[in-house]
Design an enzyme around this catalytic site. Structure first.
Site, PDB file in Angstrom:
ATOM      1  N   GLY A 176      49.983  31.284   2.693  1.00  0.00           N
ATOM      2  CA  GLY A 176      49.390  30.573   2.991  1.00  0.00           C
ATOM      3  C   GLY A 176      48.679  30.851   4.824  1.00  0.00           C
ATOM      4  O   GLY A 176      47.830  30.316   5.331  1.00  0.00           O
ATOM      5  N   SER A 177      50.028  31.406   5.373  1.00  0.00           N
ATOM      6  CA  SER A 177      49.505  31.912   6.774  1.00  0.00           C
ATOM      7  C   SER A 177      48.470  32.918   6.578  1.00  0.00           C
ATOM      8  O   SER A 177      47.689  32.714   7.706  1.00  0.00           O
ATOM      9  CB  SER A 177      51.182  32.357   7.290  1.00  0.00           C
ATOM     10  OG  SER A 177      52.142  31.393   7.142  1.00  0.00           O
TER      11      SER A 177
ATOM     12  N   ASP B 187      49.947  22.139   2.083  1.00  0.00           N
ATOM     13  CA  ASP B 187      50.822  21.069   1.666  1.00  0.00           C
ATOM     14  C   ASP B 187      50.262  20.000   0.711  1.00  0.00           C
ATOM     15  O   ASP B 187      50.743  18.977   0.450  1.00  0.00           O
ATOM     16  CB  ASP B 187      51.503  20.305   2.820  1.00  0.00           C
ATOM     17  CG  ASP B 187      52.463  21.202   3.698  1.00  0.00           C
ATOM     18  OD1 ASP B 187      52.856  22.220   3.019  1.00  0.00           O
ATOM     19  OD2 ASP B 187      52.411  21.000   4.778  1.00  0.00           O
TER      20      ASP B 187
ATOM     21  N   SER C 114      48.953  27.193   0.164  1.00  0.00           N
ATOM     22  CA  SER C 114      50.070  28.170   0.150  1.00  0.00           C
ATOM     23  C   SER C 114      50.788  27.702  -1.232  1.00  0.00           C
ATOM     24  O   SER C 114      51.011  26.609  -1.570  1.00  0.00           O
ATOM     25  CB  SER C 114      50.964  27.728   1.226  1.00  0.00           C
ATOM     26  OG  SER C 114      52.314  28.233   1.128  1.00  0.00           O
TER      27      SER C 114
ATOM     28  N   HIS D 211      55.915  24.479  -2.120  1.00  0.00           N
ATOM     29  CA  HIS D 211      54.722  23.427  -2.487  1.00  0.00           C
ATOM     30  C   HIS D 211      54.480  23.332  -3.828  1.00  0.00           C
ATOM     31  O   HIS D 211      55.256  23.320  -4.656  1.00  0.00           O
ATOM     32  CB  HIS D 211      53.593  24.645  -1.849  1.00  0.00           C
ATOM     33  CG  HIS D 211      53.670  24.761  -0.382  1.00  0.00           C
ATOM     34  ND1 HIS D 211      54.246  25.913   0.246  1.00  0.00           N
ATOM     35  CD2 HIS D 211      53.423  23.823   0.509  1.00  0.00           C
ATOM     36  CE1 HIS D 211      54.173  25.724   1.536  1.00  0.00           C
ATOM     37  NE2 HIS D 211      53.811  24.480   1.865  1.00  0.00           N
TER      38      HIS D 211
ATOM     39  N   ASN E  65      45.238  43.881   5.088  1.00  0.00           N
ATOM     40  CA  ASN E  65      45.275  43.812   3.843  1.00  0.00           C
ATOM     41  C   ASN E  65      46.396  42.612   3.493  1.00  0.00           C
ATOM     42  O   ASN E  65      47.257  42.845   3.723  1.00  0.00           O
ATOM     43  CB  ASN E  65      45.964  44.971   3.225  1.00  0.00           C
ATOM     44  CG  ASN E  65      46.169  45.156   1.642  1.00  0.00           C
ATOM     45  OD1 ASN E  65      46.000  43.998   1.007  1.00  0.00           O
ATOM     46  ND2 ASN E  65      46.796  46.163   1.202  1.00  0.00           N
TER      47      ASN E  65
END
Ligand SMILES: Cc1ncc(COP(=O)(O)O)c(C=O)c1O
Length: 449
Positions: free
Chosen positions: A86-87, A194, A223, A228, A296
């Site tokens: 998710g980051s 979330d 994420s 999650h 990447n």
């Protein structure tokens, strides 16, 4: 045996293995931990992971294709791009807004992005990493989302985007936020890490059931870390319905390349050796033409295969989260004297990531005293991520603006925590937790006498 027969045999053995290894254990209060989150899966996910491993394609392949199109269809957008977290999805989403392909609309160094400090760091980090200025607005308690009436105060001629999360699955006020974004020509990125499965109904008298979050702004991120709504182990996704943004995000995700061939494909554009790019010689292989400063951030097909199965369970997972939230809310009802209980944003039906609670100033005990007590009874809690990010060591010297002193953000840092709502949790564990809270409150009251 043929390959297909062998695959079938392996799948059968995997199902047997799952039965032996992952048999459901009964809950023993005080001995079995009450988790705040965790993977929920059955033999299907194991079989899918093994099936993808037998393919041994390893990078994104047929399962990634399937997962992306199922996810896009579920949320109601055109494109979903799988990432390794998710980051990474957040980094891609925000970086995409700086692309030269957006012409005059692109974000340039020094431009401002409105966000909040009561949240997860990697919603804010891409703003800083792109040499943009985060502008922090306070949050509302108990929705834990941005105070919409403060957003217009945060605007300046440099404001170009709003990048905020649907906190703990509770959609922020999309009517208001979208209205402001549309009025001032701002991009809106929804961090839905979330909030997969949460819905919001736009406007009074709109459609009765709402649309999934992630389908409102120009870009949305998700994420799939084990805490999650669905998990791929590690994983994330960027969603958009804008073709240009999708192209930019794909490029940034795949080393910055201009070529959009899938892994193992060649010459999808039909001009692999006949284009002219930058100052390169005519016909330079399009596979090695870079139109962005990229990364990447791809995931693997094994992760995607697990995701395909998890996605089939999403509706039942979200129903369990909503049920657990309701159980907490009813159980906490008699303790409202001590706690501020969470509230869904009007028009929203959250698939709650968690049950957030704020200890009232007059409770007679602190958040940390209570969470410490719960911890010694093997009940997991979590703080609302970074509390006030501006007070975290990494952020002490960042260039930023803030609107006021952010008192509620500090309150979240000092007094809030959350309990789990994940589908692995049921009434037995919730009742045990409430007994433990009751015991804590009684002991605290006795000590004060
Ligand atoms: C709101 C929010 N955004 C982003 C992330 C980052 O996701 P990941 O852990 O997959 O990098 C998280 C992580 O839990 C999150 O809660």
């Amino acid at each position: 045996m043929t390959e297909a027969e062998l695959r079938q045999k392996v799948a059968g053995l995997v199902a047997q293995f799952h039965k032996v290894r992952n048999a459901k254990q009964s809950f023993v209060p005080g001995t079995t931990p009450v988790r705040y989150a965790g993977r929920v899966f059955d033999e299907k996910e194991l079989q899918a992971a093994v099936e993808a491993s037998l393919d041994f394609w390893l990078t994104e392949g047929r399962f990634a294709e399937e997962f992306q199109s199922e996810l896009a269809a579920k949320v109601g957008v055109e494109y979903a791009l799988l990432t390794n977290s998710g980051s990474s999805a957040n980094l891609l989403a925000l970086t995409a807004l700086t692309s030269p392909l957006l012409g005059d609309r692109r974000l340039k160094p020094g431009d401002e992005v409105i966000t909040v400090a009561a949240g997860f760091p990697t919603t804010v980090n891409p703003i800083i990493l792109n040499n943009l200025i985060p502008v922090f607005v306070d949050v509302d308690i108990p929705t834990y989302n941005i105070q919409v009436n403060q957003i217009e105060k945060a605007l300046s001629p440099k404001t170009k985007a709003i990048f905020i999360a649907h906190t703990l699955g509770n959609p922020f006020n999309l009517d208001e936020v979208l209205g402001i974004a549309e009025k001032h020509g701002l991009f809106l990125i929804e961090d839905c890490c979330d909030a997969l499965g949460s819905t919001y109904r736009r406007g009074a008298g709109g459609e009765p059931f709402g649309s999934f979050v992630g389908s409102f702004g120009q870009i949305a991120t998700f994420s799939f870390y084990p805490a999650h709504h669905i998990t791929l182990g590690e994983g994330g996704a960027v969603l958009t319905s804008d073709e240009t943004l999708a192209r930019i995000i794909r490029s940034l995700k795949d080393w910055g390349r201009d070529c959009y061939c899938g892994p193992g494909e060649n010459n999808t554009c039909g001009r692999r050796f006949s284009g002219q790019y930058g100052n390169l010689p005519p016909g330079y292989d399009h596979k090695y033409v870079y139109s962005h400063i990229g990364y990447n951030l791809k995931a693997t097909d094994v992760q995607a295969a697990i995701g395909v199965e998890q996605l089939k369970k999403l509706d039942s997972f979200c129903a369990a989260r909503r049920r657990n939230f309701q159980l907490w809310k009813e159980s906490f009802g008699k303790y409202e004297k001590y706690f501020l209980l969470p509230k869904a944003t009007e028009g929203a039906d959250p698939a709650w990531f968690a049950f957030p609670v704020t200890v009232r100033a007059e409770a007679g005990f602190s958040r940390t005293e209570l969470t410490n007590h719960l911890n010694t009874h093997l009940i997991e809690t979590r703080n609302l991520f970074g509390g006030n990010l501006l007070r975290q060591p990494a952020y002490l010297n960042i260039a930023h603006r803030q609107i006021g002193e952010l008192p509620n953000t500090d309150c979240v840092m000092n007094d809030s925590f959350f309990l789990g709502t994940y589908p692995g949790l049921d009434k037995e564990q919730i009742d045990y937790t409430m007994d433990s809270i009751e015991q804590f409150i009684c002991n605290t009251a006795l000590k004060k006498k």
